[in-house]
Design an enzyme around this catalytic site. Structure first.
Site, PDB file in Angstrom:
ATOM      1  N   ASP A 154       0.808  -1.226   0.000  1.00 13.17           N
ATOM      2  CA  ASP A 154       0.000   0.000   0.000  1.00 13.17           C
ATOM      3  C   ASP A 154       0.842   1.277   0.000  1.00 13.17           C
ATOM      4  OD1 ASP A 154      -2.343  -1.510   0.026  1.00 13.17           O
ATOM      5  OD2 ASP A 154      -2.410  -1.592   2.203  1.00 13.17           O
ATOM      6  N   ALA A 155       2.005   1.229  -0.631  1.00 12.69           N
ATOM      7  CA  ALA A 155       2.889   2.399  -0.590  1.00 12.69           C
ATOM      8  C   ALA A 155       3.273   2.907  -1.972  1.00 12.69           C
ATOM      9  CB  ALA A 155       4.154   2.059   0.205  1.00 12.69           C
TER      10      ALA A 155
END
Lengths: 276, 276, 276, 276
Positions: A220-221
């Site tokens: 999720d980055a």
């Protein structure tokens, strides 16, 4: 001539990214004009003090007068001239027909899930009607079945993850080598990982959101493409947090796939995006 | 060289409107590049099936190498080539300094009102500090004092009306001959004329708004530039309708003046606008 | 009778928080009615499965018939009956006058800053005009000057921190003992601590925000009262991130102070708020 | 006991409208408490200087201890006491189950259309699956077939018109005698009648909208319940105006039907609504 396209009515989209220099727009537009292409839209982005150049042009042209291989050749010359890092063009004659019916400009080649397909749902009926295969690949901590997934998707142009709860390995990302878009039902960089609605609920936020981003090795980055929010109050329950998040997820992902297929989304710097 | 501008650091904005043709973007960008101008932004609008072309370009250039009269001359040639109806360019070196301080890119030459100036208000202090004259011209049904107003404003670039409760005559519009922007605290074309908040309140609407538009002879009917809305409910009173409307008015007008001064607002067809 | 209030025209606000039980609304409204008070608004919140009760009532009453000490006494009895954790009432006669002029219902007793007051700014003129003292207390890592601050604020009803870059100690929080509201120009729980606009810019987000929350010992982690967002794109610079954030900060804080003074904000569970 | 409801878990909603007086909330809440009902939510609206009172209460009760006829009888007494113009209560045990699945709290008894039902559409499949009859009643200028429509709908609780292009006669409205909700894809009071998207497009607006309202004899002029807007620009075509309007229509109507079924919508004054 591209089948189905009227002479002169084909829409071309060209995206370009290179070090900034004087005369890039001039060269690109001169090239299009010299082939009797008619520019309908131009987006240019030159970030302050960064010495880089991004553009996206839409133009109408006649494929009988400007065949695809000549288009490629013409733009390649400009790419060399300006040491372009990216130069892509699409011809959108048949996609346009579908856009006019309000459909996303995309063909779904398959759906892969670690859940059995529930019969008689909207999704099941949709997949059947359009003859889209559904692959049931239950994964486990020990077996992420990436090799099988890779085989199923290697001919696709890009992947979309929705509620996919595993981190894809560096090996998978490198082997696939094309863009992977994820939708996360939280307002990144807050609430990474599992159960973001629950995390948001527990944090007592007054706004919840969804984030669509490119997938990288780190959970999720990856570079954020789009974010949407909705207001919540003390009257909202965990359940309504989840429902509102799901709604935001759908809107956000739909918007992003549309933009992506129209060549509006470009990576920018290490972890950002340009969205024309 | 323009005083206060670093060589090469002046921002030019060029706006162009003409019948559509192949090669307009190419000519414009080639012209800028040939003078070593570097394009930072381009907006092009070619409405479907309308055969017209609108563009707005931002470019950085060195006024020592491309002096203002040569700029004018260069763009004039292109105007003739494409039979342009409109071609305007601005050099924005000193405006840029002020933008960086968050001020509107505009000099207020005077304020004309049919009310006496209230002392010690924010407005009064602002006008005093900046040495802006305030003219008190009480009008009446019989005497709109347009001749006096005209004399006071004839050297301005454009006019802004705010809560100006009279229709300007065709004679005034023609004599002034430049753009006049009005802000109306209602969601046009509903609620024209006086007391739009009261009209909206009586109509029981659930959204109120403000509309900024160009002034024409017909009351509140000129081309719309921007509209903003806010939610109201049964708990709102006429008073809160008025307060919310005033707030919207300010936001809407500020936005429009900024856009207008950046050459983003163009008339389009009889009663529409392009806002880049 | 409260000076300046017409008989019967005083607005009372009563806020109540206790374990849930049958008959709380009945008791409260019966009490008000028995004193000829007329309820204009009631908010009740009973979270699912939580067995707690929150309410806020607005009522018009005649202080000649229901004097303040009797009001206190009446509500105290109900508090005891239901083991209330919180029961507060306000009489809003003079505040109402000011609200009608659009001012916040609050008296500023002083401003404390570790910067010198810049002369001739809006803020300086405002403070002078209203006779509000400005205390210059430069702090350092070694000396947070909390004792001096405490002395200056001990008679206030609540504190507001704006761009206050230090964590208040547990000792200070306990000594002051009343609510402290902070405004943070980031979308908490993301971007805690210094320079949240820079953090957000570096993270490549597409939405930026501001968060107002109650202050606790942990930096930027207290119960959230309100959050606001605005869209950003690749065209935004760090500078425009900062400007948009500052704008959001102001709106968010203004809204929260207004709600707080109207007794609309209640702590809820460990780290949440009810905002009626 | 209401079948399917756990003892004590039935949700009651009571709506009340009467001349304002001291003690209404007290009486209502006392009544509910005396039957061991537990209030979860109260909305009260007393418009300034209007001397009227509106309320909506949600309470959980045990139908074994407070059977429906006793509920009716209890509230009727209060209605008489305060000369109520409206007093309605609902028991929502089974509706609640459906709400939890995200469905609208409504049973569709039939669909009436002057178009043939297209086979294999989403709508057709939905109607088939749920066994909802579809009546094809082609109307003409001379024959609005109101008598047939009336017969089909006389047992319903309310009607919803969507893209119904005829004005219902006074006779029909009086015979039916219950609420009729219309959705109009324009921002009323602008753009009444046919083709509101085209009207808005021609007017050059920058915001388009949808309005849901109660039906009266006058075309598109009944009390407004909800309005929603979306931004448009010069790039929008008539086609995209229509698509955005259709999208707004759906959202607006869904919201209104949900609110209406939860007894949140009350007529207010001649042409307004209270929406709790």
């Amino acid at each position: 001539m591209i089948p189905g396209g009227n002479a002169g009515s084909v829409l071309g989209i060209h995206v370009f990214h290179c070090p900034d220099a004087v005369g890039i727009v001039a060269k690109l537009s001169e090239c299009i004009a010299s082939r009797s292409g008619n520019i309908h839209s131009v987006d240019v982005f030159v970030p302050e003090k960064k010495q880089v150049f991004y553009s996206r042009s839409e133009f109408v042209f006649d494929p009988a007068r400007w065949p695809r291989d000549v288009v490629d050749n013409d733009f390649n010359k400009i790419s060399k001239l300006f040491s372009a890092e990216k130069s892509v063009e699409h011809c959108l004659v048949d996609l346009l027909y579908r856009w006019q019916e309000g459909r996303l400009p995309v063909d779904i080649s398959c759906v892969i899930s670690n859940h059995q397909r529930a019969p008689n749902t909207h999704v099941a009926l949709f997949l059947e009607r359009h003859g889209i295969p559904y692959h049931h690949l239950p994964t486990s901590a020990g077996n992420t079945r990436e090799a099988e997934i890779l085989e199923l998707v290697e001919d696709t142009d890009f992947l979309v993850l929705a509620r996919y709860m595993q981190v894809l390995s560096r090996r998978f990302l490198e082997s696939y080598g094309k863009d992977i878009i994820n939708i996360h039902h939280g307002l990144l960089p807050s609430f990474k990982g599992g159960n973001p609605s629950k995390q948001a609920f527990d944090a007592g936020v007054k706004l919840i959101g969804a984030t669509s981003h490119f997938v990288t090795e780190e959970l999720d980055a990856g570079p954020i493409i789009e974010q949407m929010v909705e207001r919540v109050s003390h009257r909202d329950t965990l359940k309504s947090f989840v429902q509102k998040s799901e709604n935001l997820e759908k809107q956000c992902l739909t918007q992003v796939i549309k933009s992506y297929c129209e060549l509006r989304v470009l990576p920018y710097q290490v972890n950002k995006t340009v969205v024309f």
